[in-house]
Write an enzyme that holds these catalytic residues in place. Structure first.
Site, short mmCIF file in Angstrom:
data_model
loop_
_atom_site.label_atom_id
_atom_site.label_comp_id
_atom_site.label_asym_id
_atom_site.label_seq_id
_atom_site.Cartn_x
_atom_site.Cartn_y
_atom_site.Cartn_z
N GLU A 175 -6.41 -9.13 -5.62
CA GLU A 175 -6.50 -9.67 -4.34
C GLU A 175 -7.83 -10.14 -4.01
OE1 GLU A 175 -5.49 -6.81 -1.42
OE2 GLU A 175 -4.03 -5.74 -2.67
N ILE A 177 -0.42 9.46 4.30
CA ILE A 177 0.84 8.31 3.96
C ILE A 177 1.93 8.92 3.32
CG2 ILE A 177 1.07 6.20 3.42
CD1 ILE A 177 -1.87 5.79 3.88
N ASP A 209 1.92 16.03 -6.17
CA ASP A 209 0.60 15.89 -5.92
C ASP A 209 -0.20 16.79 -6.66
OD1 ASP A 209 -1.03 14.69 -2.95
OD2 ASP A 209 -2.09 16.08 -4.34
N ALA A 260 -0.10 1.51 -2.09
CA ALA A 260 -1.17 2.26 -1.98
C ALA A 260 -2.41 1.44 -2.22
CB ALA A 260 -1.12 3.56 -3.11
N ARG A 261 -2.68 1.00 -3.55
CA ARG A 261 -3.85 0.43 -4.04
C ARG A 261 -3.49 -0.38 -5.39
NH1 ARG A 261 -9.56 0.97 -2.92
NH2 ARG A 261 -9.49 1.86 -0.69
N GLY A 315 0.08 -3.36 5.18
CA GLY A 315 0.73 -1.76 5.57
C GLY A 315 0.32 -1.25 6.64
N ALA A 316 -1.09 -1.38 6.95
CA ALA A 316 -1.62 -0.78 8.16
C ALA A 316 -1.69 -1.77 9.45
CB ALA A 316 -3.15 -0.41 7.83
N HIS A 363 -0.69 -7.08 1.84
CA HIS A 363 -1.43 -5.84 2.25
C HIS A 363 -1.59 -5.71 3.52
CE1 HIS A 363 -4.98 -3.41 0.57
NE2 HIS A 363 -4.42 -2.61 1.62
N ASP A 414 2.70 -4.22 -1.87
CA ASP A 414 1.80 -4.73 -0.43
C ASP A 414 0.56 -4.88 -1.05
OD1 ASP A 414 1.45 -5.09 2.04
OD2 ASP A 414 0.40 -3.41 2.19
N1 NAD Z 1 -1.23 -0.64 2.30
C1 NAD Z 1 -2.02 -0.54 3.28
O1 NAD Z 1 -2.26 -1.26 4.06
C2 NAD Z 1 -3.01 0.64 3.10
C3 NAD Z 1 -3.26 1.45 4.15
C4 NAD Z 1 -3.97 2.46 4.54
C5 NAD Z 1 -4.07 3.15 3.14
N2 NAD Z 1 -3.64 2.66 2.09
C6 NAD Z 1 -3.75 3.43 0.66
O2 NAD Z 1 -2.82 4.56 0.77
C7 NAD Z 1 -3.27 5.45 -0.15
C8 NAD Z 1 -3.05 6.94 0.41
O3 NAD Z 1 -3.79 7.11 1.48
P1 NAD Z 1 -3.84 8.39 2.57
O4 NAD Z 1 -4.32 8.11 3.70
O5 NAD Z 1 -2.38 9.09 2.41
O6 NAD Z 1 -4.64 9.23 1.47
P2 NAD Z 1 -4.73 10.84 1.57
O7 NAD Z 1 -6.21 11.02 0.86
O8 NAD Z 1 -4.33 11.49 2.72
O9 NAD Z 1 -3.70 11.19 0.30
C9 NAD Z 1 -3.65 10.89 -0.95
C10 NAD Z 1 -3.06 11.86 -1.85
O10 NAD Z 1 -3.00 11.50 -3.15
C11 NAD Z 1 -3.19 12.84 -4.07
N3 NAD Z 1 -3.48 12.45 -5.52
C12 NAD Z 1 -4.71 12.12 -5.94
N4 NAD Z 1 -4.45 11.58 -7.29
C13 NAD Z 1 -3.08 11.70 -7.47
C14 NAD Z 1 -2.26 11.40 -8.81
N5 NAD Z 1 -2.75 10.93 -9.84
N6 NAD Z 1 -1.00 11.56 -8.57
C15 NAD Z 1 -0.58 12.04 -7.26
N7 NAD Z 1 -1.09 12.20 -6.15
C16 NAD Z 1 -2.60 12.10 -6.17
C17 NAD Z 1 -4.29 13.37 -3.36
O11 NAD Z 1 -4.39 14.97 -3.59
C18 NAD Z 1 -3.99 13.39 -1.98
O12 NAD Z 1 -3.14 14.43 -1.33
C19 NAD Z 1 -4.90 5.18 -0.38
O13 NAD Z 1 -4.89 4.63 -1.74
C20 NAD Z 1 -5.26 4.14 0.56
O14 NAD Z 1 -6.14 3.51 -0.07
C21 NAD Z 1 -2.86 1.43 2.19
#
Ligand code: NAD
Length: 316
Positions: free
Chosen positions: A273, A157, A176, A243-244, A293-294, A291, A268
């Site tokens: 929650e 993302i 990252d 993110a979360r 986002g997706a 929430h 978001d």
């Molecule tokens: N808002 C929404 O509806 C929604 C939808 C889907 C996913 N998400 C959330 O989005 C987030 C990212 O998802 P993704 O698919 O890109 O995951 P991903 O695993 O592809 O990417 C996450 C990245 O974060 C890096 N990372 C880990 N700890 C870190 C830190 N402390 N500082 C910086 N970088 C760090 C990892 O190395 C990885 O490259 C997740 O938390 C997921 O739950 C939210």
């Protein structure tokens, strides 16, 4: 073979499965009746989103089940390791919604840069009696073009969001800890492609340089943005967390808004929650979504098709 999509599946996913001869059932069976239903109807594939849980008892009680599929990313509702130990395939669709989340972030960022979140709240109340007052209140908007977006977490993302930013004319800096560099290829409507190599830099540098900051990290033990991180950001920064809940300290965020360090922010996701803190819900500096986002039709279509492809690959 029968597929039970207990939390629903897109029509595109149903079509892709039916084309390969699968029968797709989209009835939502209550959790306590699920074991019986699966066994009585010879269900081979159980597809869920976040509502249905798939725990050890179900896995043990349904020997005919071969695949558990999660439409989306997080698999907290499935005993994944146990299922795999028992020989089941557990699949999900981690990439399907990346661009949807990226666009939601930009919806928030563009909105915040021009005070749309406030204007939308106040125009219905004062748009006829105080038009000029509101016009003045929202006069000092900013453009995103030419500004720097800081991306924390440069996975699926984070990279999708960076691509939208590059397309919008922004500079992108990223942090990252597990990734040194990423190649981002932007595709345009007429088939042209432009590629960018982005080397990640330190978290501190990202926080110092960015005019806008967006988080795309997984859930973790400690806050990724807390008081110390706010203190080194530019004054008047705009932040988005899709993110979360729990990766940004919400109390520290409200303080940073009150001190003027953070101009405005988008959330978001929330620490609590489905009942976010009222101080967040009522804060005029925040642009808020529940929430979602997706939650796009396109992501649902991709989820359905990706699940179907994986099922066909596994079972033939
Ligand atoms: N808002 C929404 O509806 C929604 C939808 C889907 C996913 N998400 C959330 O989005 C987030 C990212 O998802 P993704 O698919 O890109 O995951 P991903 O695993 O592809 O990417 C996450 C990245 O974060 C890096 N990372 C880990 N700890 C870190 C830190 N402390 N500082 C910086 N970088 C760090 C990892 O190395 C990885 O490259 C997740 O938390 C997921 O739950 C939210």
């Amino acid at each position: 073979m029968k597929v039970l999509a207990n939390d629903g599946i897109s029509q595109s996913g149903i079509d892709a499965l039916e084309k390969e001869g699968y029968e797709v059932i989209t009835t939502t069976v209550a959790q306590e009746q699920l074991i019986n239903y699966i066994n009585e109807n010879d269900i081979v594939v159980l597809l869920v989103r976040s509502a249905t849980t798939v725990r050890k008892d179900l896995i043990d009680a349904c020997p005919g089940l071969k695949i558990i599929g999660r439409g989306g990313v997080g698999m907290d509702n499935i005993d994944v390791e146990y299922a795999r130990e028992k020989g089941l395939s557990v699949i999900n669709t981690p990439a399907a919604s990346s661009h949807s989340v990226a666009e939601l972030v930009f919806g928030h960022l563009y909105g915040l840069a021009r005070f749309l979140h406030n204007a939308n709240r106040e125009m219905p109340l004062e748009g006829d009696s105080n038009f000029k007052g509101l016009k003045k209140a929202y006069a000092k908007g900013t453009e995103l073009k030419g500004k720097t977006l800081g991306v924390l977490g440069f996975g699926r993302i984070g990279q999708a969001t960076a691509k939208v930013a590059l397309g919008a004319g922004m500079k992108v800096v990223a942090f990252d800890p597990f990734l040194e560099e990423a190649n981002l290829e932007l595709e345009f409507f007429d088939g042209q492609k432009v590629s960018f190599d982005i080397k990640t830099i330190s978290k501190e540098e990202v926080l110092k340089q960015a005019d806008f900051i967006t988080l795309h990290v997984p859930a973790q033990k400690d806050y990724v943005i807390d008081e110390a991180e706010f203190s080194i950001m530019k004054d008047g920064v705009i932040i988005a967390n899709a993110a979360r809940g729990g990766v940004v300290n919400e109390v520290a965020l409200v303080k940073a808004i009150e001190s003027g360090k953070v101009a405005r922010a988008a959330l978001d996701v929330f620490e609590k929650e489905p009942k976010p803190e009222i101080q967040l819900l009522m804060n005029p500096a925040l642009s808020l979504t529940p929430h979602t986002g997706a939650a796009t039709n396109e992501a649902q279509d991709r989820i359905g098709v990706e699940l179907a492809e994986q099922i066909v690959n596994i079972l033939g």
